[in-house]
Scaffold this active site. Structure first.
Site, PDB file in Angstrom:
ATOM      1  N   ASP A  35       0.995   7.293  -3.505  1.00  0.00           N
ATOM      2  CA  ASP A  35       0.203   6.928  -4.678  1.00  0.00           C
ATOM      3  C   ASP A  35       0.176   8.029  -5.728  1.00  0.00           C
ATOM      4  O   ASP A  35       0.404   7.779  -6.912  1.00  0.00           O
ATOM      5  CB  ASP A  35      -1.243   6.609  -4.270  1.00  0.00           C
ATOM      6  CG  ASP A  35      -1.414   5.173  -3.796  1.00  0.00           C
ATOM      7  OD1 ASP A  35      -0.443   4.408  -3.858  1.00  0.00           O
ATOM      8  OD2 ASP A  35      -2.524   4.833  -3.356  1.00  0.00           O
TER       9      ASP A  35
ATOM     10  N   HIS B  34       0.844  -1.182   0.000  1.00  0.00           N
ATOM     11  CA  HIS B  34       0.000   0.000   0.000  1.00  0.00           C
ATOM     12  C   HIS B  34       0.883   1.237   0.000  1.00  0.00           C
ATOM     13  O   HIS B  34       2.075   1.176   0.326  1.00  0.00           O
ATOM     14  CB  HIS B  34      -0.875   0.050   1.254  1.00  0.00           C
ATOM     15  CG  HIS B  34      -2.064  -0.837   1.211  1.00  0.00           C
ATOM     16  ND1 HIS B  34      -3.226  -0.508   0.564  1.00  0.00           N
ATOM     17  CD2 HIS B  34      -2.276  -2.053   1.760  1.00  0.00           C
ATOM     18  CE1 HIS B  34      -4.106  -1.477   0.722  1.00  0.00           C
ATOM     19  NE2 HIS B  34      -3.559  -2.425   1.437  1.00  0.00           N
TER      20      HIS B  34
END
Length: 409
Positions: A166, A136
């Site tokens: 991200d 993640h």
């Protein structure tokens, strides 16, 4: 000549992009390309992807078109390759090796279209000990030292949503990479693979900090430096109503205006005196507690003290400056950030709302001249949340694959 459909506005009008559906940084990167005018066709899966919201509200799919292709079907890869034949850029976010096994890896795609820019979005990258592992955003930024920089010194590191890894270290670096490679492809006729790893991009974001660290101007711990909350005139302070003000009065002239408006003129000389920083912080905190956020906003309005109210997501679009610039826009009943940056000759806009999975198959088949796309095409999905798929390495792979499982933003 601009491609038909969603393209036609922005500097990337005429650029064709195939996005193999995933979650997080890949879709955001494709949205940015679509915002800039590219004709982005998202290849959705029959069962959707994991961690997805109601498609009607997924604005990372705005300005795109969607087709549904089952890459596990016997002719699934061929349908994607028909799109690849006519594309400038492809974006995928599978774990290393998955696209190859599905028949849509770089080798196969470049055999069909040598000019293709093949963008690969992962967390760990295409090689290295962790490349096959799930992850993640939070793990990627942890490993690069970035997460450890953020937060108070006596508390656990603060989690900056999934913005730093991200989107900043992932999506934006992928977009820079594929556009640079597109320039090269148009100049030479040769496409290439762009390996955009979140760990690489996030590490790159810390370039200035590493320079300061090497020069002795940055301590390798939280809350002890000029830009990480260690400095009393670069941080946030609570107000009388439980809200917060953000202070960034680094330069001398801004600092002097800050302490003057705050009513702490006696601390002008404390700016460079680190021995007085604890005293200064306590005085500043006490002053901010005497008035509400709105009252302090009025005090600093029109000044160069570099002080701003800390607004919530719902408050931000109503701020006078952001409203005047049109930083946020409303489309289809959803308030959302407007496309950025801005262009004088080729303006951008939110041209269409979130692409409904599979809803544009007929239009794409016509505009891209890929009639086989219509063979056995699935019906568009409904407005409910889509069934989850196995996710890996920051992004996704088709459901049922035998890769190690994991999830990400």
């Amino acid at each position: 000549m601009a491609a038909a459909g969603t393209a036609g506005r922005g500097p990337l009008a005429g650029v064709r992009v195939v996005e193999l559906a995933g979650i997080g940084p890949g879709p955001f990167a494709a949205m940015l390309l679509a915002d800039l005018g590219a004709d982005v066709v998202r290849v959705d899966r029959p069962n959707g992807v994991g961690l997805a919201i109601n498609p009607d509200y997924d604005i990372t799919n705005r300005n795109k078109r969607s087709v549904i292709v089952d890459l596990k079907a016997p002719d699934g890869a061929d349908r994607v390759l028909d799109l690849v034949d006519r594309a400038d850029i492809l974006i995928e976010g599978y774990r290393p090796g998955v696209a190859e096994r599905l028949g849509v890896g770089p080798g196969t795609c470049h055999a069909r279209n040598p000019k293709l820019v093949y963008g690969r979005m992962t967390g760990w990258g295409q090689e290295g000990p962790l490349a096959p592992r799930a992850g993640h955003d939070i793990a990627y930024i942890a490993l690069t030292g970035t997460l450890g920089m953020i937060g108070a010194p006596d508390e656990a590191p603060a989690v900056p949503a999934n913005l730093v890894g991200d989107y900043a270290g992932g999506s934006l670096y992928l977009v820079v990479g594929v556009l640079a490679a597109l320039q090269h492809a148009r100049a030479t006729g040769a496409g290439q693979v762009v390996d955009a790893a979140i760990v690489d991009g996030t590490a790159h974001l810390t370039s200035m900090i590493h320079g300061m660290l090497a020069a002795g101007g940055w301590q390798d711990r939280r809350g002890a430096n000029l830009l990480d909350g260690g400095c009393p005139y670069y941080g946030t302070y609570e107000t009388a109503d439980g809200q917060y003000m953000a202070v960034g009065a680094l330069e001398g002239q801004f600092y002097e205006e800050f302490v003057r408006l705050l009513g702490l003129g006696e601390y002008v000389s404390a700016r460079k005196d680190v021995s007085r920083w604890a005293e200064l912080r306590e005085a500043v905190a006490a002053r901010f507690k005497t008035r509400t956020r709105d009252e302090w906003t009025a005090v600093f309005d029109g000044s160069d003290a570099c002080v701003a109210p800390v607004l919530s997501l719902r408050e931000a679009p109503r701020h006078p400056h952001l409203a005047a610039r049109g930083t946020f826009t409303d489309h289809g009943g959803i308030t959302q950030p407007a496309p950025a940056p801005r262009f004088s000759a080729t303006p951008t806009a939110v041209r269409s709302g979130p692409a409904r999975p599979g809803a544009d198959t007929a239009d794409v088949a016509r505009d891209w001249d890929v009639p086989d796309l219509l063979k056995g095409s699935a019906e568009p999905e409904g407005g409910t949340e889509r069934e989850g798929a196995s996710e890996a390495n920051g992004h996704s792979e088709p459901k049922g694959h035998s890769e190690p499982k994991g999830t990400t933003e």
